[in-house]
Design a protein around this motif. Structure first.
Motif, PDB file in Angstrom:
ATOM      1  N   LEU A  58       1.477  -4.514  -2.459  1.00 39.09           N
ATOM      2  CA  LEU A  58       0.017  -4.523  -2.543  1.00 39.09           C
ATOM      3  C   LEU A  58      -0.612  -3.470  -1.637  1.00 39.09           C
ATOM      4  O   LEU A  58      -1.711  -2.994  -1.902  1.00 39.09           O
ATOM      5  CB  LEU A  58      -0.535  -5.915  -2.207  1.00 39.09           C
ATOM      6  CG  LEU A  58      -0.330  -6.964  -3.287  1.00 39.09           C
ATOM      7  CD1 LEU A  58      -0.678  -8.348  -2.761  1.00 39.09           C
ATOM      8  CD2 LEU A  58      -1.146  -6.638  -4.526  1.00 39.09           C
ATOM      9  N   GLY A  59       0.078  -3.091  -0.599  1.00 40.70           N
ATOM     10  CA  GLY A  59      -0.451  -2.076   0.310  1.00 40.70           C
ATOM     11  C   GLY A  59      -0.246  -0.643  -0.150  1.00 40.70           C
ATOM     12  O   GLY A  59      -0.809   0.287   0.433  1.00 40.70           O
ATOM     13  N   LEU A  60       0.531  -0.425  -1.209  1.00 41.48           N
ATOM     14  CA  LEU A  60       0.859   0.933  -1.633  1.00 41.48           C
ATOM     15  C   LEU A  60      -0.353   1.746  -2.074  1.00 41.48           C
ATOM     16  O   LEU A  60      -0.519   2.902  -1.669  1.00 41.48           O
ATOM     17  CB  LEU A  60       1.896   0.897  -2.758  1.00 41.48           C
ATOM     18  CG  LEU A  60       3.318   0.528  -2.355  1.00 41.48           C
ATOM     19  CD1 LEU A  60       4.196   0.400  -3.599  1.00 41.48           C
ATOM     20  CD2 LEU A  60       3.896   1.530  -1.385  1.00 41.48           C
ATOM     21  N   ALA A  61      -1.200   1.198  -2.925  1.00 42.20           N
ATOM     22  CA  ALA A  61      -2.335   1.965  -3.460  1.00 42.20           C
ATOM     23  C   ALA A  61      -3.311   2.346  -2.351  1.00 42.20           C
ATOM     24  O   ALA A  61      -3.763   3.493  -2.288  1.00 42.20           O
ATOM     25  CB  ALA A  61      -3.048   1.171  -4.547  1.00 42.20           C
ATOM     26  N   HIS A  62      -3.627   1.412  -1.489  1.00 43.63           N
ATOM     27  CA  HIS A  62      -4.551   1.685  -0.386  1.00 43.63           C
ATOM     28  C   HIS A  62      -3.973   2.770   0.518  1.00 43.63           C
ATOM     29  O   HIS A  62      -4.686   3.701   0.919  1.00 43.63           O
ATOM     30  CB  HIS A  62      -4.819   0.398   0.397  1.00 43.63           C
ATOM     31  CG  HIS A  62      -5.819   0.571   1.486  1.00 43.63           C
ATOM     32  ND1 HIS A  62      -5.457   0.733   2.791  1.00 43.63           N
ATOM     33  CD2 HIS A  62      -7.178   0.625   1.454  1.00 43.63           C
ATOM     34  CE1 HIS A  62      -6.547   0.872   3.525  1.00 43.63           C
ATOM     35  NE2 HIS A  62      -7.598   0.804   2.731  1.00 43.63           N
ATOM     36  N   THR A  63      -2.697   2.652   0.825  1.00 41.51           N
ATOM     37  CA  THR A  63      -2.037   3.644   1.665  1.00 41.51           C
ATOM     38  C   THR A  63      -2.024   5.009   0.995  1.00 41.51           C
ATOM     39  O   THR A  63      -2.287   6.028   1.635  1.00 41.51           O
ATOM     40  CB  THR A  63      -0.591   3.182   1.965  1.00 41.51           C
ATOM     41  OG1 THR A  63      -0.628   1.879   2.549  1.00 41.51           O
ATOM     42  CG2 THR A  63       0.100   4.122   2.919  1.00 41.51           C
ATOM     43  N   PHE A  64      -1.738   5.045  -0.297  1.00 42.85           N
ATOM     44  CA  PHE A  64      -1.700   6.295  -1.057  1.00 42.85           C
ATOM     45  C   PHE A  64      -3.065   6.977  -1.059  1.00 42.85           C
ATOM     46  O   PHE A  64      -3.172   8.175  -0.782  1.00 42.85           O
ATOM     47  CB  PHE A  64      -1.240   6.006  -2.489  1.00 42.85           C
ATOM     48  CG  PHE A  64      -1.305   7.188  -3.410  1.00 42.85           C
ATOM     49  CD1 PHE A  64      -0.421   8.247  -3.282  1.00 42.85           C
ATOM     50  CD2 PHE A  64      -2.245   7.238  -4.417  1.00 42.85           C
ATOM     51  CE1 PHE A  64      -0.485   9.338  -4.132  1.00 42.85           C
ATOM     52  CE2 PHE A  64      -2.322   8.311  -5.283  1.00 42.85           C
ATOM     53  CZ  PHE A  64      -1.435   9.370  -5.134  1.00 42.85           C
ATOM     54  N   LYS A  65      -4.112   6.229  -1.387  1.00 42.88           N
ATOM     55  CA  LYS A  65      -5.442   6.819  -1.493  1.00 42.88           C
ATOM     56  C   LYS A  65      -5.979   7.300  -0.152  1.00 42.88           C
ATOM     57  O   LYS A  65      -6.771   8.222  -0.104  1.00 42.88           O
ATOM     58  CB  LYS A  65      -6.421   5.818  -2.118  1.00 42.88           C
ATOM     59  CG  LYS A  65      -6.161   5.536  -3.581  1.00 42.88           C
ATOM     60  CD  LYS A  65      -6.374   6.753  -4.442  1.00 42.88           C
ATOM     61  CE  LYS A  65      -7.842   6.981  -4.669  1.00 42.88           C
ATOM     62  NZ  LYS A  65      -8.123   8.079  -5.595  1.00 42.88           N
ATOM     63  N   ARG A  66      -5.559   6.689   0.933  1.00 40.88           N
ATOM     64  CA  ARG A  66      -6.030   7.099   2.260  1.00 40.88           C
ATOM     65  C   ARG A  66      -5.216   8.260   2.824  1.00 40.88           C
ATOM     66  O   ARG A  66      -5.498   8.728   3.916  1.00 40.88           O
ATOM     67  CB  ARG A  66      -5.960   5.914   3.218  1.00 40.88           C
ATOM     68  CG  ARG A  66      -6.840   4.786   2.789  1.00 40.88           C
ATOM     69  CD  ARG A  66      -7.764   4.286   3.770  1.00 40.88           C
ATOM     70  NE  ARG A  66      -7.601   4.877   5.081  1.00 40.88           N
ATOM     71  CZ  ARG A  66      -8.432   4.686   6.059  1.00 40.88           C
ATOM     72  NH1 ARG A  66      -9.465   3.959   5.863  1.00 40.88           N
ATOM     73  NH2 ARG A  66      -8.252   5.226   7.233  1.00 40.88           N
ATOM     74  N   GLY A  67      -4.198   8.691   2.100  1.00 40.77           N
ATOM     75  CA  GLY A  67      -3.388   9.806   2.575  1.00 40.77           C
ATOM     76  C   GLY A  67      -2.420   9.424   3.673  1.00 40.77           C
ATOM     77  O   GLY A  67      -1.910  10.281   4.384  1.00 40.77           O
ATOM     78  N   GLU A  68      -2.143   8.139   3.814  1.00 45.46           N
ATOM     79  CA  GLU A  68      -1.260   7.654   4.866  1.00 45.46           C
ATOM     80  C   GLU A  68       0.176   7.470   4.387  1.00 45.46           C
ATOM     81  O   GLU A  68       1.059   7.177   5.175  1.00 45.46           O
ATOM     82  CB  GLU A  68      -1.777   6.328   5.425  1.00 45.46           C
ATOM     83  CG  GLU A  68      -3.171   6.408   5.999  1.00 45.46           C
ATOM     84  CD  GLU A  68      -3.247   7.240   7.261  1.00 45.46           C
ATOM     85  OE1 GLU A  68      -2.235   7.326   7.984  1.00 45.46           O
ATOM     86  OE2 GLU A  68      -4.308   7.820   7.516  1.00 45.46           O
ATOM     87  N   MET A  69       0.395   7.599   3.088  1.00 47.77           N
ATOM     88  CA  MET A  69       1.743   7.425   2.559  1.00 47.77           C
ATOM     89  C   MET A  69       2.585   8.640   2.917  1.00 47.77           C
ATOM     90  O   MET A  69       2.117   9.771   2.845  1.00 47.77           O
ATOM     91  CB  MET A  69       1.699   7.245   1.034  1.00 47.77           C
ATOM     92  CG  MET A  69       3.032   6.845   0.441  1.00 47.77           C
ATOM     93  SD  MET A  69       2.883   6.456  -1.319  1.00 47.77           S
ATOM     94  CE  MET A  69       2.174   4.829  -1.247  1.00 47.77           C
ATOM     95  N   ILE A  70       3.800   8.391   3.285  1.00 45.66           N
ATOM     96  CA  ILE A  70       4.698   9.485   3.611  1.00 45.66           C
ATOM     97  C   ILE A  70       5.006  10.241   2.334  1.00 45.66           C
ATOM     98  O   ILE A  70       5.446   9.660   1.349  1.00 45.66           O
ATOM     99  CB  ILE A  70       6.007   8.962   4.236  1.00 45.66           C
ATOM    100  CG1 ILE A  70       5.711   8.265   5.551  1.00 45.66           C
ATOM    101  CG2 ILE A  70       6.996  10.102   4.422  1.00 45.66           C
ATOM    102  CD1 ILE A  70       6.889   7.541   6.130  1.00 45.66           C
ATOM    103  N   ARG A  71       4.729  11.507   2.343  1.00 47.28           N
ATOM    104  CA  ARG A  71       5.059  12.323   1.184  1.00 47.28           C
ATOM    105  C   ARG A  71       5.624  13.641   1.673  1.00 47.28           C
ATOM    106  O   ARG A  71       5.247  14.145   2.728  1.00 47.28           O
ATOM    107  CB  ARG A  71       3.878  12.518   0.245  1.00 47.28           C
ATOM    108  CG  ARG A  71       2.747  13.296   0.772  1.00 47.28           C
ATOM    109  CD  ARG A  71       1.606  13.342  -0.228  1.00 47.28           C
ATOM    110  NE  ARG A  71       0.886  14.575  -0.017  1.00 47.28           N
ATOM    111  CZ  ARG A  71       0.611  15.450  -0.955  1.00 47.28           C
ATOM    112  NH1 ARG A  71       0.937  15.211  -2.185  1.00 47.28           N
ATOM    113  NH2 ARG A  71      -0.028  16.551  -0.673  1.00 47.28           N
TER     114      ARG A  71
END
Length: 182
Positions: A58-71
């Protein structure tokens, strides 16, 4: 209108992930302290595990949109102009395909669990489709977020997960202190 609804969806998913994080903490404390005072939480380990899956997905989309996901942006960070846009579109298209596939498969798993009345084998018997819905919902919301970004880039916009570079040293230090990317 749609932008506000999508942002609210991502924020709600982030709050739901936070709720499950707190649930894991409470369950683990009850299990730990319970051992000392001879108190047992039936199927507590199962509930903590299911909460972990729900929290993570559930935290993936929020993390992705905020630019906090490791990429891994080693290539994208070095590209500029049309080449960067093309690479960004390619990456988002591949991500859409993969996450779309995973969402469909997770949905099939939950549907099969519901259809065949699969139950957990713990002390507390729970229909397995219920905890599997955290996985399905998290993947579906992430898919929406990725398609959202794909549409933004297709319209020649800047991806929302791409932060502006810091303008001052103080801003750089503040971002690092907050745990954000540079």
């Amino acid at each position: 209108m749609i932008r506000r609804a999508l942002d609210a969806l991502y924020l709600a998913a982030g709050y739901a992930a936070g709720f499950f994080l707190v649930s894991i903490f409470v369950l683990m404390m009850l299990l730990s302290v319970g051992r000392e005072i001879n108190f047992n939480v039936p199927s507590g380990d199962d509930f903590a595990g299911w909460s972990l899956v729900a929290m993570a997905f559930l935290g993936l989309a929020h993390t992705f949109k905020r630019g906090e996901m490791i990429r891994v942006g080693l290539l994208l960070e070095r590209l500029h102009g049309p080449a960067k846009r093309a690479a960004e579109l390619f990456s988002l298209t591949i991500a859409t395909l993969f996450i779309g596939y995973f969402t469909v498969q997770a949905g099939k798993l939950a549907y099969d669990s519901w259809q065949y009345f699969d139950m957990s084998t713990g002390v507390v018997s729970v229909p397995l489709w219920i905890p599997q819905m955290g996985l399905v919902a998290g993947l579906a919301i992430l898919l929406i977020a990725i398609v959202d970004e794909l549409v933004i880039v297709l319209r020649r916009g800047k991806p929302t997960y791409e932060a502006e570079p810091p303008q001052t040293t103080e801003e750089l230090i503040e971002r690092i202190a907050q745990g954000g990317g540079v």
